[in-house]
Design an enzyme around this catalytic site. Structure first.
Site, PDB file in Angstrom:
ATOM      1  N   ASP A   1       0.833  -1.202   0.000  1.00 55.64           N
ATOM      2  CA  ASP A   1       0.000   0.000   0.000  1.00 55.64           C
ATOM      3  C   ASP A   1       0.870   1.255   0.000  1.00 55.64           C
ATOM      4  O   ASP A   1       1.923   1.283   0.654  1.00 55.64           O
ATOM      5  CB  ASP A   1      -0.894  -0.012   1.245  1.00 55.64           C
ATOM      6  N   GLY A   2       0.423   2.270  -0.719  1.00 53.58           N
ATOM      7  CA  GLY A   2       1.083   3.569  -0.654  1.00 53.58           C
ATOM      8  C   GLY A   2       1.712   4.051  -1.948  1.00 53.58           C
ATOM      9  O   GLY A   2       2.360   5.101  -1.952  1.00 53.58           O
TER      10      GLY A   2
ATOM     11  N   GLY B   1       0.296   5.342  -4.645  1.00 48.52           N
ATOM     12  CA  GLY B   1      -0.296   6.617  -5.039  1.00 48.52           C
ATOM     13  C   GLY B   1       0.167   7.764  -4.154  1.00 48.52           C
ATOM     14  O   GLY B   1       0.469   8.863  -4.636  1.00 48.52           O
ATOM     15  N   ARG B   2       0.207   7.511  -2.843  1.00 51.48           N
ATOM     16  CA  ARG B   2       0.645   8.558  -1.917  1.00 51.48           C
ATOM     17  C   ARG B   2       2.122   8.896  -2.107  1.00 51.48           C
ATOM     18  O   ARG B   2       2.536  10.042  -1.967  1.00 51.48           O
ATOM     19  CB  ARG B   2       0.373   8.115  -0.479  1.00 51.48           C
TER      20      ARG B   2
ATOM     21  N   ARG C   1       0.308   9.137 -10.581  1.00 48.64           N
ATOM     22  CA  ARG C   1       0.164   7.934  -9.763  1.00 48.64           C
ATOM     23  C   ARG C   1       0.848   6.727 -10.395  1.00 48.64           C
ATOM     24  O   ARG C   1       1.388   5.878  -9.685  1.00 48.64           O
ATOM     25  CB  ARG C   1      -1.333   7.632  -9.545  1.00 48.64           C
TER      26      ARG C   1
ATOM     27  N   HIS D   1       3.237   3.447  -8.976  1.00 49.27           N
ATOM     28  CA  HIS D   1       3.083   2.003  -9.228  1.00 49.27           C
ATOM     29  C   HIS D   1       4.357   1.421  -9.841  1.00 49.27           C
ATOM     30  O   HIS D   1       4.770   0.309  -9.493  1.00 49.27           O
ATOM     31  CB  HIS D   1       1.899   1.751 -10.156  1.00 49.27           C
TER      32      HIS D   1
ATOM     33  N   SER E   1     -10.016  -6.684  -5.595  1.00 45.95           N
ATOM     34  CA  SER E   1     -11.273  -6.622  -6.347  1.00 45.95           C
ATOM     35  C   SER E   1     -11.850  -5.215  -6.325  1.00 45.95           C
ATOM     36  O   SER E   1     -12.497  -4.777  -7.284  1.00 45.95           O
ATOM     37  CB  SER E   1     -12.285  -7.603  -5.746  1.00 45.95           C
TER      38      SER E   1
ATOM     39  N   LEU F   1      11.711 -20.233  -4.039  1.00 49.48           N
ATOM     40  CA  LEU F   1      10.619 -19.419  -3.514  1.00 49.48           C
ATOM     41  C   LEU F   1       9.380 -19.533  -4.389  1.00 49.48           C
ATOM     42  O   LEU F   1       9.472 -19.485  -5.618  1.00 49.48           O
ATOM     43  CB  LEU F   1      11.063 -17.952  -3.447  1.00 49.48           C
TER      44      LEU F   1
ATOM     45  N   ARG G   1       1.667  -4.920   6.304  1.00 49.52           N
ATOM     46  CA  ARG G   1       0.978  -3.873   5.538  1.00 49.52           C
ATOM     47  C   ARG G   1       1.786  -2.589   5.632  1.00 49.52           C
ATOM     48  O   ARG G   1       2.162  -2.164   6.711  1.00 49.52           O
ATOM     49  CB  ARG G   1      -0.444  -3.628   6.027  1.00 49.52           C
TER      50      ARG G   1
ATOM     51  N   ILE H   1      -6.901  -4.969   7.136  1.00 54.99           N
ATOM     52  CA  ILE H   1      -6.446  -6.042   6.245  1.00 54.99           C
ATOM     53  C   ILE H   1      -7.129  -6.001   4.882  1.00 54.99           C
ATOM     54  O   ILE H   1      -6.764  -6.766   3.987  1.00 54.99           O
ATOM     55  CB  ILE H   1      -6.640  -7.433   6.895  1.00 54.99           C
TER      56      ILE H   1
END
Length: 233
Positions: free
Chosen positions: A12-13, A15-16, A25, A29, A58, A123, A180, A187
């Site tokens: 997460d993050g 975009g920020r 943005r 990514h 989703s 892995l 996270r 979550i």
């Protein structure tokens, strides 16, 4: 100290990260892809058995059409560009989620890439794309219902162990550590079944800035915990 076999990460993050730098943005990514490379490499070196990354939920499809299209393209480019390197490092790839949302070309590339890496023994890298925990449990229930109608399973035979065999992470080790990034403390509908006894680690670090040093902090935190799995000391 518990053995760490399976790490799952809500990335997460992006975009920020871009917004803080007054950048589009999509550049966030793209920088996030570099963080993926760093973490995959670090987990492989540490002999982690499974790494599951929440790449595209989703709910993400509700973003702007332009951003979703760019995410699709980024996902396709990543698969095509990195498959040789993944194979070189003996990494197995699995993609979980409802792939029907993706263009046919991406679906085919995803299938071809997984097939090429299927026999690797290092892995296992799992990418959750257009995935949600509720969808996962629902699709498992549908499979069990169909098996019951076909006479392959009886209602009284359904239990926690055999139900889990119908989930996306069937045959993978339990998730030991859920990470996270970006400071959010939720979550977000990720692996709802599979994280029942996982240890959680939340960091304010935005995903594009997450590196092997940040991963080490999370693993050290995990190693200092006493996992009782509901039992007493």
């Amino acid at each position: 100290m518990s053995t760490l076999k399976h790490i799952a990460i809500i990335m997460d993050g992006n975009g920020r990260w871009a917004s803080k730098r007054s950048l589009p943005r999509i550049l966030g990514h793209q920088q996030g892809i570099q963080a993926v490379r760093n973490v995959v490499k670090a987990c492989s070196i540490r002999s982690i058995k499974t790494l599951t990354l929440f790449a595209f939920s989703s709910e993400n499809k509700n973003r702007s059409t332009k951003e979703v299209s760019l995410l699709f393209k980024l996902f396709l480019d990543m698969l095509q560009q990195k498959v040789k390197k993944l194979n070189k490092h003996n990494i197995k790839l699995k993609i979980i989620g409802d792939m029907s949302l993706f263009p046919i070309k991406i679906q085919q590339v995803a299938l071809d890439t997984q097939a090429l890496l299927a026999n690797n023994t290092g892995l296992t890298l799992i990418i959750a794309a257009n995935y949600s925990g509720q969808w996962d449990i629902t699709q498992a229930a549908v499979k069990i219902a169909k098996a019951a109608v076909a006479g392959d399973i009886k209602a009284n035979d359904i239990n926690v162990k055999n139900f889990s065999q119908y989930l996306s992470l069937a045959n993978e080790p339990n998730v030991d550590l859920l990470i996270r990034t970006s400071g959010e403390l939720r979550i977000s509908n990720f692996l709802l079944w599979d994280i029942a006894y996982s240890e959680f680690y939340f960091t304010k670090t935005l995903w594009p800035d997450f590196n092997k040093s940040e991963l080490k902090k999370a693993i050290n935190s995990f190693n200092n915990r006493n996992r009782r799995f509901g039992t007493r000391l």
